[in-house]
Design a protein around this motif. Structure first.
Motif, PDB file in Angstrom:
ATOM      1  N   ALA A 157      45.013  28.573  48.033  1.00 11.90           N
ATOM      2  CA  ALA A 157      45.354  28.792  46.625  1.00 11.90           C
ATOM      3  C   ALA A 157      46.463  29.836  46.517  1.00 11.90           C
ATOM      4  O   ALA A 157      46.497  30.812  47.276  1.00 11.90           O
ATOM      5  CB  ALA A 157      44.124  29.250  45.844  1.00 11.90           C
ATOM      6  N   GLU A 158      47.370  29.657  45.559  1.00 13.40           N
ATOM      7  CA  GLU A 158      48.514  30.564  45.430  1.00 13.40           C
ATOM      8  C   GLU A 158      48.084  31.962  44.993  1.00 13.40           C
ATOM      9  O   GLU A 158      48.622  32.967  45.480  1.00 13.40           O
ATOM     10  CB  GLU A 158      49.523  29.982  44.437  1.00 13.40           C
ATOM     11  N   GLU A 159      47.153  32.052  44.072  1.00 12.31           N
ATOM     12  CA  GLU A 159      46.642  33.342  43.610  1.00 12.31           C
ATOM     13  C   GLU A 159      45.119  33.329  43.758  1.00 12.31           C
ATOM     14  O   GLU A 159      44.388  33.136  42.788  1.00 12.31           O
ATOM     15  CB  GLU A 159      47.056  33.594  42.161  1.00 12.31           C
ATOM     16  N   PRO A 160      44.637  33.517  44.970  1.00  4.81           N
ATOM     17  CA  PRO A 160      43.211  33.309  45.220  1.00  4.81           C
ATOM     18  C   PRO A 160      42.288  34.219  44.425  1.00  4.81           C
ATOM     19  O   PRO A 160      41.230  33.772  43.972  1.00  4.81           O
ATOM     20  CB  PRO A 160      43.076  33.547  46.725  1.00  4.81           C
ATOM     21  N   ALA A 164      39.593  32.804  42.000  1.00  4.84           N
ATOM     22  CA  ALA A 164      38.196  33.084  42.313  1.00  4.84           C
ATOM     23  C   ALA A 164      37.472  33.665  41.103  1.00  4.84           C
ATOM     24  O   ALA A 164      36.315  33.331  40.840  1.00  4.84           O
ATOM     25  CB  ALA A 164      38.099  34.034  43.498  1.00  4.84           C
ATOM     26  N   LEU A 165      38.133  34.534  40.378  1.00  4.04           N
ATOM     27  CA  LEU A 165      37.532  35.111  39.170  1.00  4.04           C
ATOM     28  C   LEU A 165      37.274  34.028  38.127  1.00  4.04           C
ATOM     29  O   LEU A 165      36.210  33.986  37.501  1.00  4.04           O
ATOM     30  CB  LEU A 165      38.447  36.192  38.595  1.00  4.04           C
ATOM     31  N   TYR A 180      30.036  32.709  46.203  1.00  3.16           N
ATOM     32  CA  TYR A 180      30.352  32.905  47.615  1.00  3.16           C
ATOM     33  C   TYR A 180      31.842  32.636  47.826  1.00  3.16           C
ATOM     34  O   TYR A 180      32.227  31.534  48.222  1.00  3.16           O
ATOM     35  CB  TYR A 180      29.487  31.950  48.431  1.00  3.16           C
ATOM     36  N   PRO A 181      32.685  33.645  47.588  1.00  2.00           N
ATOM     37  CA  PRO A 181      34.123  33.473  47.812  1.00  2.00           C
ATOM     38  C   PRO A 181      34.429  33.589  49.304  1.00  2.00           C
ATOM     39  O   PRO A 181      34.865  34.626  49.788  1.00  2.00           O
ATOM     40  CB  PRO A 181      34.736  34.620  47.003  1.00  2.00           C
ATOM     41  N   ALA A 190      35.448  43.584  46.234  1.00  4.88           N
ATOM     42  CA  ALA A 190      35.145  44.686  45.324  1.00  4.88           C
ATOM     43  C   ALA A 190      35.470  44.312  43.883  1.00  4.88           C
ATOM     44  O   ALA A 190      34.701  44.600  42.959  1.00  4.88           O
ATOM     45  CB  ALA A 190      35.927  45.934  45.739  1.00  4.88           C
ATOM     46  N   VAL A 191      36.600  43.654  43.675  1.00  2.94           N
ATOM     47  CA  VAL A 191      36.994  43.232  42.321  1.00  2.94           C
ATOM     48  C   VAL A 191      36.006  42.192  41.787  1.00  2.94           C
ATOM     49  O   VAL A 191      35.547  42.278  40.638  1.00  2.94           O
ATOM     50  CB  VAL A 191      38.424  42.663  42.326  1.00  2.94           C
ATOM     51  N   LEU A 192      35.663  41.220  42.605  1.00  3.32           N
ATOM     52  CA  LEU A 192      34.747  40.164  42.184  1.00  3.32           C
ATOM     53  C   LEU A 192      33.367  40.718  41.873  1.00  3.32           C
ATOM     54  O   LEU A 192      32.720  40.318  40.905  1.00  3.32           O
ATOM     55  CB  LEU A 192      34.665  39.091  43.269  1.00  3.32           C
TER      56      LEU A 192
END
Length: 246
Positions: A157-160, A164-165, A180-181, A190-192
């Motif tokens: 993905a270009e902006e994973p 993901a978010l 489960y990323p 941490a962001v997720l």
């Protein structure tokens, strides 16, 4: 497994995801057969997560090429071998309808599952996967732990992180209990973990961060994919080489 036993095991698995201290994670070894399941259980682990790749290898198949009947039968043998909860990696459900996925998981004694959002190496549309997860959730009922795998990091993905978010939010809204990323770096974990209201599962790899580091980054659950089975088979290969050289 009796209905009461199944419900108790499902409740226990759910509690294990949430009854933990900050900075700690539920570590679930990937048992690929009954013998490995017993070893992990006897070592003191409180639950297991079967790896589709490891199970497939134990049955003589390439990853992703194991027939559904063989996979569910293998999961059933693992659940019968231990008394702790078992979650099953069932890829994307082998093309089965949600009601049959739920029925087969229950018959196999599993009280949780992973479902991935790519097929044949290609990411599926978010809306399609969210709808599928919602149907599986309805078929499973509220007790089993539904872990939604997000494949953006392994599918280019270009902006994973952004994807993901977005996917994580959609899957949680559809009824997923965790996300489960797979392959996400610690900074993205941490962001997720901060952004999503469910446990985030991290993949521990032999050459990657230790499970404790993944937990410190925000992972609430740590699994190993087929990595533990691969290390075991590497040990068998080393033994074979040693015997031939003797």
């Amino acid at each position: 497994m009796r209905t009461a036993d199944h419900a108790a095991a499902a409740a226990r698995l759910r509690r294990l995801h949430h009854d933990r201290k900050p900075g700690e994670a539920l570590v679930l070894p990937g048992a690929w057969d009954p013998a490995s399941a017993r070893i992990f259980a006897q070592a003191g682990f409180c639950a297991l997560a079967t790896p589709s790749a490891g199970v497939a290898a134990s049955l003589g198949h390439e990853d992703g090429a194991c027939p559904a009947d063989e996979m569910f039968a293998a999961v059933a043998r693992i659940t019968r071998a231990v008394t702790i909860p078992v979650s099953a990696d069932i890829e994307r459900g082998y093309g089965l309808p949600p009601a049959e996925i739920a029925a087969r998981l229950r018959a196999a004694g599993a009280v949780g599952c992973n479902l991935e959002d790519s097929a044949d190496g290609v990411l599926l549309p978010t809306e399609e996967q969210a709808g599928f997860l919602a149907d599986v959730r309805a078929a499973l009922g509220s007790a089993p732990f539904l872990n939604a795998r997000i494949d953006v990091y392994i599918r280019g993905a270009e902006e994973p992180l952004a994807e993901a978010l977005a996917r994580g939010s959609a899957y949680v809204a559809a009824g997923a209990d965790g996300v489960y990323p797979i392959g996400a770096p610690t900074e993205d974990l941490a962001v997720l973990a901060r952004a999503l209201p469910v446990p985030v599962n991290a993949l521990a790899q032999e050459d990657g961060p230790h499970p404790a580091e993944l937990a410190a980054a925000g992972a609430a659950r740590v699994t190993f994919g087929g990595g533990l089975a691969a290390r075991a088979y590497a040990g068998v290969q080393a033994l074979a080489d040693h015997l031939l050289a003797s």
